[in-house]
Design a protein around this motif. Structure first.
Motif, PDB file in Angstrom:
ATOM      1  N   GLY A  94     -34.092 -19.397 -32.629  1.00  0.00           N
ATOM      2  CA  GLY A  94     -34.572 -19.910 -33.908  1.00  0.00           C
ATOM      3  C   GLY A  94     -34.433 -21.407 -34.042  1.00  0.00           C
ATOM      4  N   ASP A  95     -34.197 -22.085 -32.942  1.00  0.00           N
ATOM      5  CA  ASP A  95     -33.992 -23.527 -32.925  1.00  0.00           C
ATOM      6  C   ASP A  95     -35.145 -24.174 -32.155  1.00  0.00           C
ATOM      7  OD1 ASP A  95     -33.214 -26.156 -32.517  1.00  0.00           O
ATOM      8  OD2 ASP A  95     -31.143 -25.661 -32.007  1.00  0.00           O
ATOM      9  N   PRO A  96     -35.921 -25.107 -32.782  1.00  0.00           N
ATOM     10  CA  PRO A  96     -37.058 -25.717 -32.086  1.00  0.00           C
ATOM     11  C   PRO A  96     -36.659 -26.565 -30.882  1.00  0.00           C
ATOM     12  CG  PRO A  96     -36.649 -26.814 -34.180  1.00  0.00           C
ATOM     13  CD  PRO A  96     -35.807 -25.582 -34.161  1.00  0.00           C
ATOM     14  N   ALA A  97     -35.364 -26.883 -30.760  1.00  0.00           N
ATOM     15  CA  ALA A  97     -34.898 -27.693 -29.627  1.00  0.00           C
ATOM     16  C   ALA A  97     -34.375 -26.829 -28.489  1.00  0.00           C
ATOM     17  CB  ALA A  97     -33.807 -28.655 -30.084  1.00  0.00           C
ATOM     18  N   VAL A  98     -34.595 -25.513 -28.568  1.00  0.00           N
ATOM     19  CA  VAL A  98     -34.084 -24.582 -27.551  1.00  0.00           C
ATOM     20  C   VAL A  98     -35.193 -23.621 -27.144  1.00  0.00           C
ATOM     21  CG1 VAL A  98     -32.387 -22.790 -27.065  1.00  0.00           C
ATOM     22  CG2 VAL A  98     -31.758 -24.729 -28.507  1.00  0.00           C
ATOM     23  N   LEU A  99     -35.327 -23.391 -25.838  1.00  0.00           N
ATOM     24  CA  LEU A  99     -36.279 -22.406 -25.340  1.00  0.00           C
ATOM     25  C   LEU A  99     -35.532 -21.159 -24.872  1.00  0.00           C
ATOM     26  CD1 LEU A  99     -38.872 -24.429 -23.204  1.00  0.00           C
ATOM     27  CD2 LEU A  99     -38.946 -23.810 -25.625  1.00  0.00           C
ATOM     28  N   ASP A 104     -34.005 -15.002 -16.704  1.00  0.00           N
ATOM     29  CA  ASP A 104     -35.214 -14.446 -16.091  1.00  0.00           C
ATOM     30  C   ASP A 104     -36.369 -15.373 -16.448  1.00  0.00           C
ATOM     31  OD1 ASP A 104     -37.577 -13.050 -15.499  1.00  0.00           O
ATOM     32  OD2 ASP A 104     -36.683 -11.102 -15.972  1.00  0.00           O
ATOM     33  N   ILE A 105     -36.792 -16.221 -15.520  1.00  0.00           N
ATOM     34  CA  ILE A 105     -37.790 -17.233 -15.813  1.00  0.00           C
ATOM     35  C   ILE A 105     -39.128 -16.619 -16.222  1.00  0.00           C
ATOM     36  CG2 ILE A 105     -38.471 -17.446 -13.392  1.00  0.00           C
ATOM     37  CD1 ILE A 105     -38.339 -20.301 -15.984  1.00  0.00           C
ATOM     38  N   GLU A 106     -39.530 -15.526 -15.581  1.00  0.00           N
ATOM     39  CA  GLU A 106     -40.805 -14.896 -15.931  1.00  0.00           C
ATOM     40  C   GLU A 106     -40.767 -14.347 -17.351  1.00  0.00           C
ATOM     41  OE1 GLU A 106     -43.656 -11.122 -14.677  1.00  0.00           O
ATOM     42  OE2 GLU A 106     -42.244 -11.937 -13.214  1.00  0.00           O
ATOM     43  N   ALA A 107     -39.722 -13.606 -17.675  1.00  0.00           N
ATOM     44  CA  ALA A 107     -39.619 -13.027 -19.014  1.00  0.00           C
ATOM     45  C   ALA A 107     -39.529 -14.121 -20.074  1.00  0.00           C
ATOM     46  CB  ALA A 107     -38.394 -12.119 -19.089  1.00  0.00           C
ATOM     47  N   ASP A 108     -38.797 -15.182 -19.767  1.00  0.00           N
ATOM     48  CA  ASP A 108     -38.617 -16.255 -20.754  1.00  0.00           C
ATOM     49  C   ASP A 108     -39.921 -16.992 -21.035  1.00  0.00           C
ATOM     50  OD1 ASP A 108     -35.957 -15.639 -20.998  1.00  0.00           O
ATOM     51  OD2 ASP A 108     -35.257 -17.217 -19.650  1.00  0.00           O
ATOM     52  N   PHE A 109     -40.692 -17.286 -19.995  1.00  0.00           N
ATOM     53  CA  PHE A 109     -41.950 -17.998 -20.220  1.00  0.00           C
ATOM     54  C   PHE A 109     -42.999 -17.093 -20.868  1.00  0.00           C
ATOM     55  CE2 PHE A 109     -40.506 -21.674 -17.833  1.00  0.00           C
ATOM     56  CZ  PHE A 109     -41.166 -22.688 -18.487  1.00  0.00           C
ATOM     57  N   LYS A 110     -42.967 -15.818 -20.570  1.00  0.00           N
ATOM     58  CA  LYS A 110     -43.886 -14.906 -21.258  1.00  0.00           C
ATOM     59  C   LYS A 110     -43.547 -14.842 -22.744  1.00  0.00           C
ATOM     60  CE  LYS A 110     -45.376 -11.987 -17.417  1.00  0.00           C
ATOM     61  NZ  LYS A 110     -45.394 -10.632 -16.824  1.00  0.00           N
ATOM     62  N   LEU A 111     -42.273 -14.795 -23.067  1.00  0.00           N
ATOM     63  CA  LEU A 111     -41.850 -14.795 -24.465  1.00  0.00           C
ATOM     64  C   LEU A 111     -42.274 -16.094 -25.144  1.00  0.00           C
ATOM     65  CD1 LEU A 111     -40.239 -13.540 -26.806  1.00  0.00           C
ATOM     66  CD2 LEU A 111     -38.165 -14.498 -25.784  1.00  0.00           C
ATOM     67  N   LEU A 112     -42.066 -17.198 -24.457  1.00  0.00           N
ATOM     68  CA  LEU A 112     -42.432 -18.502 -24.999  1.00  0.00           C
ATOM     69  C   LEU A 112     -43.929 -18.604 -25.249  1.00  0.00           C
ATOM     70  CD1 LEU A 112     -41.935 -21.490 -25.680  1.00  0.00           C
ATOM     71  CD2 LEU A 112     -41.974 -21.961 -23.219  1.00  0.00           C
ATOM     72  N   LEU A 113     -44.735 -18.174 -24.280  1.00  0.00           N
ATOM     73  CA  LEU A 113     -46.178 -18.291 -24.437  1.00  0.00           C
ATOM     74  C   LEU A 113     -46.729 -17.297 -25.451  1.00  0.00           C
ATOM     75  CD1 LEU A 113     -45.909 -20.242 -22.104  1.00  0.00           C
ATOM     76  CD2 LEU A 113     -47.954 -19.227 -21.067  1.00  0.00           C
ATOM     77  N   ARG A 149     -44.318 -37.938 -30.591  1.00  0.00           N
ATOM     78  CA  ARG A 149     -43.424 -37.327 -31.580  1.00  0.00           C
ATOM     79  C   ARG A 149     -43.525 -35.810 -31.639  1.00  0.00           C
ATOM     80  NH1 ARG A 149     -42.680 -39.749 -37.367  1.00  0.00           N
ATOM     81  NH2 ARG A 149     -40.986 -38.243 -37.157  1.00  0.00           N
ATOM     82  N   LEU A 150     -44.719 -35.273 -31.345  1.00  0.00           N
ATOM     83  CA  LEU A 150     -44.912 -33.842 -31.567  1.00  0.00           C
ATOM     84  C   LEU A 150     -45.102 -33.025 -30.291  1.00  0.00           C
ATOM     85  CD1 LEU A 150     -47.245 -34.148 -34.666  1.00  0.00           C
ATOM     86  CD2 LEU A 150     -44.910 -33.300 -34.644  1.00  0.00           C
ATOM     87  N   LEU A 151     -45.758 -33.570 -29.288  1.00  0.00           N
ATOM     88  CA  LEU A 151     -46.032 -32.786 -28.089  1.00  0.00           C
ATOM     89  C   LEU A 151     -44.981 -32.949 -26.999  1.00  0.00           C
ATOM     90  CD1 LEU A 151     -49.912 -33.146 -27.723  1.00  0.00           C
ATOM     91  CD2 LEU A 151     -48.582 -31.422 -28.957  1.00  0.00           C
ATOM     92  N   MET A 152     -44.599 -34.190 -26.724  1.00  0.00           N
ATOM     93  CA  MET A 152     -43.687 -34.432 -25.612  1.00  0.00           C
ATOM     94  C   MET A 152     -42.323 -33.749 -25.760  1.00  0.00           C
ATOM     95  SD  MET A 152     -45.345 -35.784 -23.275  1.00  0.00           S
ATOM     96  CE  MET A 152     -43.900 -35.922 -22.207  1.00  0.00           C
ATOM     97  N   LEU A 157     -38.928 -29.776 -23.026  1.00  0.00           N
ATOM     98  CA  LEU A 157     -38.144 -28.543 -22.989  1.00  0.00           C
ATOM     99  C   LEU A 157     -38.655 -27.600 -21.903  1.00  0.00           C
ATOM    100  CD1 LEU A 157     -37.678 -27.762 -26.804  1.00  0.00           C
ATOM    101  CD2 LEU A 157     -35.957 -28.627 -25.207  1.00  0.00           C
ATOM    102  N   TYR A 158     -39.974 -27.557 -21.715  1.00  0.00           N
ATOM    103  CA  TYR A 158     -40.536 -26.761 -20.619  1.00  0.00           C
ATOM    104  C   TYR A 158     -39.946 -27.233 -19.291  1.00  0.00           C
ATOM    105  CZ  TYR A 158     -44.443 -24.412 -23.097  1.00  0.00           C
ATOM    106  OH  TYR A 158     -45.207 -23.601 -23.901  1.00  0.00           O
ATOM    107  N   ALA A 159     -39.964 -28.555 -19.100  1.00  0.00           N
ATOM    108  CA  ALA A 159     -39.458 -29.109 -17.838  1.00  0.00           C
ATOM    109  C   ALA A 159     -37.969 -28.799 -17.670  1.00  0.00           C
ATOM    110  CB  ALA A 159     -39.694 -30.616 -17.802  1.00  0.00           C
TER     111      ALA A 159
END
Length: 222
Positions: A94-99, A104-113, A149-152, A157-159
């Protein structure tokens, strides 16, 4: 001071704070709705003030320009979207500064996307975001500020998440996370901007699988 006056004074400050927060929220909502309806160039401080039901002096007391209002409104919207994503998607922070980082990288990126797709398709976000994306094509300075300010912050965080996966042995060590992150975010952005196909969770899952495991029949040349 009498007890009655003391009690009244104690009540006054919270009431003023609540009024300020209501005004700020109304200004955010007004700015986002207007830029989605009539575009960024035609959106004015006066129009935002009228839509929000406040005096333009109130806006100028907190911000120096409509661009500053829109930037803060989008940052606030991003925070609210993160809270909604956490409610809709179990395991999403619930924190915009945390992914998501379950290991599990696959599960985490699927959740993120999945969460990202939901935001991109939300009319509250989509209309103003499209208007500002169009403005970014016409105004380079605005685009640079919007990206910075908004995209980077989100792309960084992705990186960072990919670097953590490298340390865990889930991503090759020679991979540049600042390039690899675009394999996840870029396809979603293109499909959203250009409407080249369905934007849904199934597409997001496929993007993650292609990005992590590749599409070539042979391993990449060293």
């Amino acid at each position: 001071m009498s007890a009655t006056k003391s009690q009244s004074a104690k009540k006054a400050a919270p009431d003023a704070a609540r009024r300020s927060e209501r005004s700020r929220r109304a200004i955010y909502d007004a700015a986002l709705s207007l830029v989605g309806e009539i575009g960024y160039p035609r959106t004015t401080i006066e129009g935002i003030a009228a839509r929000a039901g406040v005096g333009k002096q109130t806006i100028y007391r907190w911000w120096g320009s409509k661009a500053e209002v829109l930037m803060e409104a989008f940052i606030d919207l991003n925070e609210r979207n993160t809270e909604v994503a956490a409610e809709r998607h179990p395991g999403y922070p619930g924190d915009p500064a945390v992914l998501p980082d379950s290991g599990d990288i696959e599960a985490d990126f699927k959740l993120l996307l999945h969460a990202t797709v939901d935001v991109l398709k939300d009319p509250v976000f989509e209309a103003p975001a499209r208007a500002l994306a169009a403005e970014g094509l016409a105004d380079r300075a605005f685009s640079e500020a919007f990206v910075a300010r908004l995209l980077m912050p989100g792309l960084d965080l992705y990186a960072d998440r990919l670097r953590a996966a490298q340390e865990a042995g889930q991503v090759r060590t020679e991979v540049d996370p600042t390039i690899a992150r675009d394999l996840f975010s870029g396809p979603l952005a293109q499909r959203w901007l250009q409407n080249t196909g369905p934007l849904d969770h199934a597409y997001a899952d496929t993007i993650v699988e292609y990005a992590l495991y590749g599409i070539g029949a042979r391993p990449p040349r060293s």
